[in-house]
Design a protein around this motif. Sequence first.
Motif, short mmCIF file in Angstrom:
data_model
loop_
_atom_site.label_atom_id
_atom_site.label_comp_id
_atom_site.label_asym_id
_atom_site.label_seq_id
_atom_site.Cartn_x
_atom_site.Cartn_y
_atom_site.Cartn_z
N GLY A 81 107.39 -0.38 -34.76
CA GLY A 81 106.92 -0.23 -36.13
C GLY A 81 105.67 0.62 -36.21
N GLN A 82 105.09 0.68 -37.40
CA GLN A 82 103.89 1.48 -37.61
C GLN A 82 102.65 0.77 -37.07
OE1 GLN A 82 103.89 3.14 -41.74
NE2 GLN A 82 105.89 2.16 -41.86
N ASP A 83 102.68 -0.55 -37.04
CA ASP A 83 101.55 -1.33 -36.53
C ASP A 83 101.84 -1.72 -35.07
OD1 ASP A 83 100.22 -1.28 -39.00
OD2 ASP A 83 101.44 -2.96 -39.72
N LEU A 84 101.05 -1.19 -34.17
CA LEU A 84 101.29 -1.38 -32.75
C LEU A 84 100.37 -2.46 -32.18
CD1 LEU A 84 101.38 2.39 -31.72
CD2 LEU A 84 103.29 0.97 -32.50
N THR A 85 100.88 -3.22 -31.23
CA THR A 85 100.08 -4.24 -30.56
C THR A 85 100.03 -3.94 -29.07
OG1 THR A 85 100.69 -5.93 -32.18
CG2 THR A 85 99.80 -6.68 -30.08
N LEU A 86 98.83 -3.66 -28.57
CA LEU A 86 98.63 -3.51 -27.14
C LEU A 86 97.57 -4.51 -26.70
CD1 LEU A 86 98.58 0.40 -26.72
CD2 LEU A 86 100.49 -1.17 -26.36
N ALA A 148 104.46 2.04 -26.89
CA ALA A 148 105.29 1.12 -27.66
C ALA A 148 106.76 1.52 -27.60
CB ALA A 148 104.81 1.08 -29.11
N ILE A 149 107.02 2.83 -27.62
CA ILE A 149 108.40 3.30 -27.53
C ILE A 149 108.95 3.05 -26.12
CG2 ILE A 149 109.87 5.36 -27.60
CD1 ILE A 149 107.98 6.40 -29.83
N GLU A 164 108.85 5.00 -38.53
CA GLU A 164 107.78 6.01 -38.45
C GLU A 164 107.16 6.00 -37.05
OE1 GLU A 164 107.40 8.13 -40.69
OE2 GLU A 164 107.82 7.31 -42.66
N ALA A 165 108.01 5.90 -36.05
CA ALA A 165 107.54 5.68 -34.68
C ALA A 165 106.90 6.91 -34.05
CB ALA A 165 108.70 5.21 -33.81
N THR A 166 107.05 8.08 -34.66
CA THR A 166 106.43 9.29 -34.10
C THR A 166 105.34 9.84 -35.01
OG1 THR A 166 108.11 10.75 -35.10
CG2 THR A 166 108.58 9.89 -32.91
N SER A 167 104.87 9.04 -35.96
CA SER A 167 103.96 9.54 -36.98
C SER A 167 102.61 9.97 -36.44
CB SER A 167 103.77 8.48 -38.07
OG SER A 167 103.23 7.29 -37.53
N SER A 168 102.18 9.43 -35.29
CA SER A 168 100.86 9.76 -34.75
C SER A 168 100.90 10.86 -33.70
CB SER A 168 100.22 8.51 -34.12
OG SER A 168 99.94 7.54 -35.09
N LEU A 169 102.06 11.46 -33.50
CA LEU A 169 102.21 12.46 -32.46
C LEU A 169 102.03 13.87 -33.01
CD1 LEU A 169 105.37 11.06 -30.61
CD2 LEU A 169 102.96 10.52 -30.19
#
Length: 218
Positions: A81-86, A148-149, A164-169
């Motif tokens: 998703g758009q909100d990632l958890t690391l 995340a991917i 929107e998994a590539t939105s920050s690339l």
Amino acid sequence: NFKNINFSYYDNDKLVLKNISFSLPRGSTCAIVGKSGSGKSTLINLLPRFYEIIDGSLCIDDTNINLLSLKELRSKIAYVGQDLTLFNDSIRNNIAYGSLENKSMDEIALAAKSANASDFIDRYDDGYETMVGDNGVLLSGGQRQRLAIARAILKDAPILLLDEATSSLDNNTENRLLNEIEHLKDKYTIVTITHKSYVAKRSSKIYEIRENRLSKIS
């Protein structure tokens, strides 16, 4: 198979999704486009039952998802998703965490390569043992997204949801990643939420949500 789904957040007459019906064959790729707030994310969030379906049905392999336990259902789905958890842990453990913790290093490295993440990981002196900081603060937004991917690919679930998994690339990294994802299309059923037309055109089917209704574009 989505069939006659009507959905509202508060069980009232203000429908977010109206009479949604469409089917995705196993191994197909699908893009869902539409304006912000049109209901794109809500639609795919019905699949892992982040929201419960009250009116209509959603089936996987002819089984209504409401008849499956959440554990069984979500084992079939990998979601980015758009909100990632690391976590404040190593890159390796952030890719392979939870039920994935017993994956081999070879499997982790292959997932990272498929997510176009191995190029930046290999530049670190500690490689996959590099610590990422709280919620990945030591990484860029694009690097966090690629981890995340990689995590989703490592899960190896039959359904891959990309919101929107590539939105920050940047464009070059995004294109390399999309090329890698295309190589996975025979292995997974892939649903992509995007506002970018060139990303959508890589899918075999494109649907648009407008005024809470779904229509097929191509």
